[in-house]
Enzyme design. Sequence first.
Site, short mmCIF file in Angstrom:
data_model
loop_
_atom_site.label_atom_id
_atom_site.label_comp_id
_atom_site.label_asym_id
_atom_site.label_seq_id
_atom_site.Cartn_x
_atom_site.Cartn_y
_atom_site.Cartn_z
N ARG A 157 0.87 -1.19 0.00
CA ARG A 157 0.00 0.00 0.00
C ARG A 157 0.90 1.23 0.00
O ARG A 157 1.74 1.39 0.88
CB ARG A 157 -0.85 -0.05 1.25
N ARG B 28 -1.92 6.48 9.57
CA ARG B 28 -2.02 5.96 8.19
C ARG B 28 -2.08 7.10 7.16
O ARG B 28 -2.02 8.27 7.52
CB ARG B 28 -3.27 5.09 8.08
N LYS C 229 -3.67 1.08 14.97
CA LYS C 229 -3.70 1.98 13.80
C LYS C 229 -4.35 3.31 14.17
O LYS C 229 -5.18 3.39 15.09
CB LYS C 229 -4.44 1.31 12.64
N LYS D 1 -5.95 7.07 12.27
CA LYS D 1 -6.34 7.62 10.97
C LYS D 1 -6.71 9.10 11.07
O LYS D 1 -7.40 9.51 11.99
CB LYS D 1 -7.51 6.82 10.40
N CYS E 4 -15.26 -3.38 0.04
CA CYS E 4 -13.84 -3.59 0.38
C CYS E 4 -13.29 -4.67 -0.54
O CYS E 4 -14.02 -5.30 -1.30
CB CYS E 4 -13.73 -4.02 1.84
N CYS F 266 -7.78 -10.96 0.87
CA CYS F 266 -7.85 -10.56 2.28
C CYS F 266 -7.94 -11.79 3.19
O CYS F 266 -8.90 -12.56 3.10
CB CYS F 266 -9.04 -9.65 2.54
N CYS G 25 -16.22 -8.45 6.20
CA CYS G 25 -16.18 -8.87 7.61
C CYS G 25 -16.40 -7.64 8.48
O CYS G 25 -16.40 -6.51 7.97
CB CYS G 25 -14.84 -9.56 7.93
N CYS H 57 -13.99 -2.39 6.40
CA CYS H 57 -13.17 -1.56 5.51
C CYS H 57 -13.99 -0.86 4.43
O CYS H 57 -13.63 0.22 3.98
CB CYS H 57 -12.09 -2.41 4.85
FE1 SRM Z 1 -9.04 -2.14 6.23
C1 SRM Z 1 -7.51 -4.71 7.78
C2 SRM Z 1 -8.22 -3.43 3.24
C3 SRM Z 1 -9.87 0.78 4.78
C4 SRM Z 1 -10.71 -1.24 9.07
N1 SRM Z 1 -8.00 -3.78 5.61
C5 SRM Z 1 -7.42 -4.70 6.44
C6 SRM Z 1 -6.56 -5.68 5.63
C7 SRM Z 1 -5.17 -5.14 5.57
C8 SRM Z 1 -6.59 -7.13 6.13
C9 SRM Z 1 -5.48 -7.56 7.06
O1 SRM Z 1 -5.31 -6.95 8.15
O2 SRM Z 1 -4.81 -8.52 6.74
C10 SRM Z 1 -7.29 -5.57 4.27
C11 SRM Z 1 -6.45 -5.91 3.04
C12 SRM Z 1 -7.30 -6.50 1.95
C13 SRM Z 1 -6.59 -6.60 0.65
O3 SRM Z 1 -6.38 -7.74 0.18
O4 SRM Z 1 -6.25 -5.58 0.07
C14 SRM Z 1 -7.86 -4.17 4.36
N2 SRM Z 1 -8.92 -1.43 4.38
C15 SRM Z 1 -8.66 -2.14 3.26
C16 SRM Z 1 -8.90 -1.31 2.02
C17 SRM Z 1 -7.97 -1.64 0.86
C18 SRM Z 1 -10.38 -1.46 1.62
C19 SRM Z 1 -10.75 -0.91 0.26
O5 SRM Z 1 -11.39 -1.67 -0.45
O6 SRM Z 1 -10.45 0.24 -0.06
C20 SRM Z 1 -8.74 0.10 2.61
C21 SRM Z 1 -7.32 0.56 2.62
C22 SRM Z 1 -7.20 1.95 3.14
C23 SRM Z 1 -5.84 2.55 3.02
O7 SRM Z 1 -5.43 2.87 1.91
O8 SRM Z 1 -5.17 2.73 4.05
C24 SRM Z 1 -9.19 -0.16 4.04
N3 SRM Z 1 -10.04 -0.49 6.83
C25 SRM Z 1 -10.40 0.54 6.04
C26 SRM Z 1 -11.41 1.33 6.68
C27 SRM Z 1 -12.12 2.54 6.08
C28 SRM Z 1 -11.38 3.81 6.31
O9 SRM Z 1 -10.26 3.82 6.86
O10 SRM Z 1 -11.93 4.85 5.96
C29 SRM Z 1 -11.66 0.74 7.91
C30 SRM Z 1 -12.76 1.17 8.93
C31 SRM Z 1 -12.40 2.40 9.66
C32 SRM Z 1 -11.65 2.06 10.92
O11 SRM Z 1 -10.43 2.01 10.87
O12 SRM Z 1 -12.31 1.82 11.93
C33 SRM Z 1 -10.78 -0.40 8.00
N4 SRM Z 1 -9.05 -2.83 8.13
C34 SRM Z 1 -9.83 -2.35 9.14
C35 SRM Z 1 -9.63 -3.17 10.31
C36 SRM Z 1 -10.30 -2.97 11.69
C37 SRM Z 1 -9.49 -2.06 12.53
C38 SRM Z 1 -10.01 -1.91 13.93
O13 SRM Z 1 -10.14 -0.79 14.37
O14 SRM Z 1 -10.28 -2.92 14.57
C39 SRM Z 1 -8.71 -4.18 9.94
C40 SRM Z 1 -8.18 -5.31 10.82
C41 SRM Z 1 -7.12 -4.84 11.77
O15 SRM Z 1 -6.56 -3.76 11.68
O16 SRM Z 1 -6.84 -5.64 12.65
C42 SRM Z 1 -8.38 -3.94 8.56
FE1 SF4 Z 2 -10.83 -7.76 4.53
FE2 SF4 Z 2 -12.77 -7.50 6.29
FE3 SF4 Z 2 -11.42 -5.37 5.47
FE4 SF4 Z 2 -13.06 -6.51 3.80
S1 SF4 Z 2 -13.66 -5.59 5.73
S2 SF4 Z 2 -10.94 -5.91 3.33
S3 SF4 Z 2 -12.88 -8.64 4.34
S4 SF4 Z 2 -10.58 -7.02 6.63
#
Ligand code: SRM
Ligand code: SF4
Length: 569
Positions: free
Chosen positions: A82, A152, A214, A216, A433, A439, A478, A482
């Site tokens: 990323r 981030r 993390k 943001k 997402c 993922c 899930c 995201c």
């Molecule tokens: Fe996310 C984890 C993809 C935005 C909350 N997210 C992941 C991972 C890295 C899975 C992992 O930990 O192994 C996913 C990778 C999938 C893949 O194959 O690419 C993933 N997140 C994404 C992306 C690519 C979704 C998308 O389709 O755009 C976004 C990348 C953003 C970036 O460029 O940095 C992405 N993730 C978000 C958002 C939305 C936002 O930030 O506006 C959230 C919800 C907001 C928040 O943070 O509460 C989000 N992602 C998570 C979480 C839950 C974090 C938590 O607070 O518990 C995880 C899991 C973790 O961190 O343990 C996670």
């Molecule tokens: Fe993966 Fe869950 Fe985030 Fe979708 S919402 S990219 S399934 S960690």
Amino acid sequence: MKKNDNKKVLEKKNTDAERIKKDSNYLRGTIVDDLKNEITNGFTGDNFSLIRFHGMYQQDDRDLRLERHEQKLEPRYAMMLRCRLPGGVIKARKWLKIDYFASKYTLYGTIRLTNRQTFQFHGILKKKLKDVHKMLHDIELDSLGTANDVNRNVLCTSNPMESLIHKEAYEWAKKISEFLLPHTKAYAEIWLNQKKISTTDKEPILGETYLPRKFKTTVVIPPYNDVDLYANDMNFISIIKNKKIIGFNVLIGGGLSFTHGNKLTWPFLAKEIGYISIEKILFVAKAIVTTQRDWGNRTDRSNAKTRYTINNFSLEKFKKEVEKRANIIFEPIRPYHFISRGDRFGWIKDINHNWSLTLFIPNGRIYDKDNELLKSGLSQIAKIHNGNFRLTSNQNIIISEIPEKNKDKIEKIALSYGLIKKVSNLRLNSMACVSFPTCPLAMAEAERVLSFFITKLENIMLTYSVEKETIIFRISGCPNGCGRSLLSEIGLIGKSIGRYNLYIGGNRIGSRIPKIYKENITTKEILVHLEYLIKTWSIQRKKEEDFGDFIVRKGIVKKIVNPIYDFWD
Ligand code: SRM
Ligand code: SF4
């Protein structure tokens, strides 16, 4: 819910994630040794987690897992990278290198725009990792701090060239990103072969064990909330006077994830703590981040984000500590309001009388397939365009700073490669997402089923004569959320393959969390429920009443006021 007993929290043992950071020698670990290890395509031990601080995740293709297991092969390990791109801005010419790398060196050949204004490569083999970092370095980019327990990619309202205010806000987003970046030289040493300058780096802001979780950040220009600020830990809403930013309203503690069945986890909307004048922004950013660094829970990662720290201590205490650390007093919040979250598709003139063109990229996935040649189309544009590409928080792309004389040429390319298409408002505002196959946390499909759901909903909306309307529809594979489903009017959250929880009743500007309507239902059941709800809305709504507002007004679900209590009720 009772507040946590902070003493008890402190007595508990720190998580292994904390040990990994502490033992890592400022994020170095033994990554260098793993890069030389040809026996496996993966990283071992702590390095699996440490590479995330450098912007990479180890993944394996889940579609191939079973087959490879049966063949007694190692899972097909490959990395997702990323990029760090504050505000989402990149010179179009630089895009060509990104495009080339995706085609030549990744297993999938795609570029994925994320909903945090950057892009990801999926499927980079370990042996190609140094090449990707070198390529990024050559175009003055990096992937440092785009994952794990740091600040981030910093978001900024899209299309900064529309006015001088946008330009200024974007500059702040860049400054904050640089200011809060890890200082460790590990990234340069490991990936760019730059010599070890010292063995003990200093991390004046993040500290030796970085943040508890993390973090943001956004910089926002009302009335557009395209960055979905309420989902972020730290937000600066620009307050404007005489066409200049004079200061910011500060909101903290947003986040959307929860764990199925765990009522101690809940989504939360960022809360206002006060107004600051413009010159205080970095002091305040540092004070918020260091308070979260020192007060955040390091014994339980599911309770570690800023929103839980605020709940564990109280918003008032957190605010007072920030005031103390920044040596400021917050002023009362200044008036602001939001009207939309979507991107403004099509042509817009900028301050220099150039043009920008916002293009819809389904799921943010840039690829060439059959008659959809989005990747080739963007690279054709990049070849003739001297301006920027701007990535939006809705997974779309803006071609900006197009001089009048190139407008037709660029439009022609965009049309002929399928980058401009007539698409329903519903589709334009949808999001999913990544989910399967890359993922590791995915429970149900998201990106790969979004179009299916949209097509079905388009037909339903046509049947009830609301096809010109929009509904913010989002899917997350899930409960990490995201796809920001918990800020949608209709949101799906994956439970297991083919099954989702259905949430309804968020609002158009993203300041209301939707409520669960049905739990663990199939695709077929979802469509039956949605047909009923859309039909009811089409018949009974007040003039121009949005779907989410209608659902709440009619009491079809309870309005979520305080998600700590209401989300699980
Ligand atoms: Fe996310 C984890 C993809 C935005 C909350 N997210 C992941 C991972 C890295 C899975 C992992 O930990 O192994 C996913 C990778 C999938 C893949 O194959 O690419 C993933 N997140 C994404 C992306 C690519 C979704 C998308 O389709 O755009 C976004 C990348 C953003 C970036 O460029 O940095 C992405 N993730 C978000 C958002 C939305 C936002 O930030 O506006 C959230 C919800 C907001 C928040 O943070 O509460 C989000 N992602 C998570 C979480 C839950 C974090 C938590 O607070 O518990 C995880 C899991 C973790 O961190 O343990 C996670
Ligand atoms: Fe993966 Fe869950 Fe985030 Fe979708 S919402 S990219 S399934 S960690």
